[in-house]
Design an enzyme around this catalytic site. Structure first.
Site, PDB file in Angstrom:
ATOM      1  N   ASP A   1       0.861  -1.184   0.000  1.00 30.40           N
ATOM      2  CA  ASP A   1       0.000   0.000   0.000  1.00 30.40           C
ATOM      3  C   ASP A   1       0.893   1.228   0.000  1.00 30.40           C
ATOM      4  O   ASP A   1       2.039   1.178   0.479  1.00 30.40           O
ATOM      5  CB  ASP A   1      -0.931   0.013   1.215  1.00 30.40           C
ATOM      6  CG  ASP A   1      -1.953   1.143   1.119  1.00 30.40           C
ATOM      7  OD1 ASP A   1      -2.725   1.163   0.140  1.00 30.40           O
ATOM      8  OD2 ASP A   1      -1.969   2.015   2.007  1.00 30.40           O
TER       9      ASP A   1
ATOM     10  N   GLU B   1       0.851   5.764   0.413  1.00 28.52           N
ATOM     11  CA  GLU B   1       0.160   7.026   0.672  1.00 28.52           C
ATOM     12  C   GLU B   1       0.860   8.093  -0.165  1.00 28.52           C
ATOM     13  O   GLU B   1       2.076   7.999  -0.429  1.00 28.52           O
ATOM     14  CB  GLU B   1       0.184   7.395   2.154  1.00 28.52           C
ATOM     15  CG  GLU B   1      -0.462   6.372   3.076  1.00 28.52           C
ATOM     16  CD  GLU B   1      -1.948   6.168   2.839  1.00 28.52           C
ATOM     17  OE1 GLU B   1      -2.575   7.037   2.179  1.00 28.52           O
ATOM     18  OE2 GLU B   1      -2.483   5.139   3.287  1.00 28.52           O
TER      19      GLU B   1
ATOM     20  N   GLU C   1      -6.501  17.828   1.664  1.00 29.67           N
ATOM     21  CA  GLU C   1      -7.452  16.724   1.571  1.00 29.67           C
ATOM     22  C   GLU C   1      -6.766  15.390   1.834  1.00 29.67           C
ATOM     23  O   GLU C   1      -7.326  14.512   2.494  1.00 29.67           O
ATOM     24  CB  GLU C   1      -8.104  16.718   0.185  1.00 29.67           C
ATOM     25  CG  GLU C   1      -9.184  15.661   0.025  1.00 29.67           C
ATOM     26  CD  GLU C   1      -9.845  15.705  -1.337  1.00 29.67           C
ATOM     27  OE1 GLU C   1     -10.708  14.842  -1.592  1.00 29.67           O
ATOM     28  OE2 GLU C   1      -9.500  16.590  -2.141  1.00 29.67           O
TER      29      GLU C   1
ATOM     30  N   HIS D   1      -5.680   6.227   7.415  1.00 28.93           N
ATOM     31  CA  HIS D   1      -4.980   5.342   6.482  1.00 28.93           C
ATOM     32  C   HIS D   1      -3.483   5.396   6.773  1.00 28.93           C
ATOM     33  O   HIS D   1      -2.919   6.458   7.007  1.00 28.93           O
ATOM     34  CB  HIS D   1      -5.228   5.787   5.040  1.00 28.93           C
ATOM     35  CG  HIS D   1      -6.614   5.511   4.564  1.00 28.93           C
ATOM     36  ND1 HIS D   1      -6.907   4.519   3.662  1.00 28.93           N
ATOM     37  CD2 HIS D   1      -7.789   6.093   4.876  1.00 28.93           C
ATOM     38  CE1 HIS D   1      -8.201   4.507   3.433  1.00 28.93           C
ATOM     39  NE2 HIS D   1      -8.767   5.456   4.144  1.00 28.93           N
TER      40      HIS D   1
ATOM     41  N   ASP E   1      -2.385  -0.710   6.508  1.00 31.76           N
ATOM     42  CA  ASP E   1      -3.323  -1.135   5.469  1.00 31.76           C
ATOM     43  C   ASP E   1      -2.809  -2.349   4.710  1.00 31.76           C
ATOM     44  O   ASP E   1      -3.599  -3.209   4.296  1.00 31.76           O
ATOM     45  CB  ASP E   1      -3.583   0.018   4.497  1.00 31.76           C
ATOM     46  CG  ASP E   1      -4.533   1.059   5.079  1.00 31.76           C
ATOM     47  OD1 ASP E   1      -4.945   0.893   6.242  1.00 31.76           O
ATOM     48  OD2 ASP E   1      -4.848   2.036   4.382  1.00 31.76           O
TER      49      ASP E   1
END
Length: 243
Positions: free
Chosen positions: A13, A15, A63, A163, A168
């Site tokens: 995963d 980010e 965001e 997250h 994750d």
């Protein structure tokens, strides 16, 4: 690729600083800021992992911070992707790469390699498996984000408030093994949270104690025959007796 490579999977995963929602690919102009990977060999988590935070050359969108909580200040002293790229590529090389919405992660990682002028690409290094596409085949017409899948498969993700790439990846490894193996409890829960039928599917250990067999006694056998006599008398059909 060797037999061992076929049995080795890296659940991954990432980010990022955000997404390009206007024009061009989703990764264009944005950067990877966290990579989390866990290793699975022969369908077992080995405990080996790769995890790193990365300093991008741009600001993190507000965001995106609301999703993963990773700020510019936190990343200020972290290494750039170029400093960890060789270690990362060595960790994933030859494995099957498993990611949820894999085109998102693969697109970002390929973009990072492109910015460095590196020739490597994820699909050339690894077989890529998209668990989102797999979930859509298993649960067509349903929502299939990671939280929903955890609910369906009875996986506790209460510690997942934001997250995070490594967390994750660990959760996704559990989800993937359940999706493809069916060896543990499956909690069939609707998307509105209502409990449906539950199915417990487990693989029993080869070292388990043998099951105790309790045979019917003479009195129980006589009662059974009497019940069959009653069924036959009323015109019923008995599988245990020839017509």
């Amino acid at each position: 690729m060797s037999q061992q490579s076929h049995q080795r999977q890296i659940v991954l995963d990432t980010e990022t600083t955000g997404m390009n929602m206007d024009t061009g690919p989703h990764y264009l102009g944005h950067r990877v800021i966290e990579i989390g990977c866990v290793e699975v060999v022969n369908r077992r988590l080995t405990g080996r992992h790769f995890h790193v935070y990365l300093k991008p050359d741009r600001k993190v969108d507000e965001e995106a911070i609301r999703v993963h909580g990773i700020t510019d200040d936190y990343l200020a002293d972290k290494p750039p992707f170029s400093a960890r790229v060789d270690e990362f590529l060595q960790f994933i090389d030859g494995a099957e790469l498993v990611a949820h919405n894999a085109p998102f992660d693969v697109g970002f990682l390929d973009y990072e390699l492109q910015l460095l002028g590196r020739p490597e690409r994820m699909a050339a290094l690894c077989k890529v498996t998209d668990t989102l596409a797999l979930a859509r085949k298993i649960f067509p017409g349903k929502r299939n984000n990671l939280d929903i899948l955890c609910d369906r498969y009875g996986i506790d993700n209460g510690h997942r408030t934001l997250h995070g790439a490594l967390l994750d990846a660990e959760i996704l490894a559990d989800v993937y093994l359940l999706m493809t193996g069916g060896q543990t409890k499956l909690n069939l829960q609707s998307d509105n949270g209502q409990q449906g039928d539950a199915s417990g599917i487990r693989r029993l250990s080869d070292n388990r104690a043998p099951l105790k067999v309790i045979r019917a006694g003479e009195q129980e056998l006589q009662a059974h025959e009497a019940r069959l006599d009653l069924v036959m008398k009323k015109g019923g059909s008995c599988l245990w007796r020839e017509e």
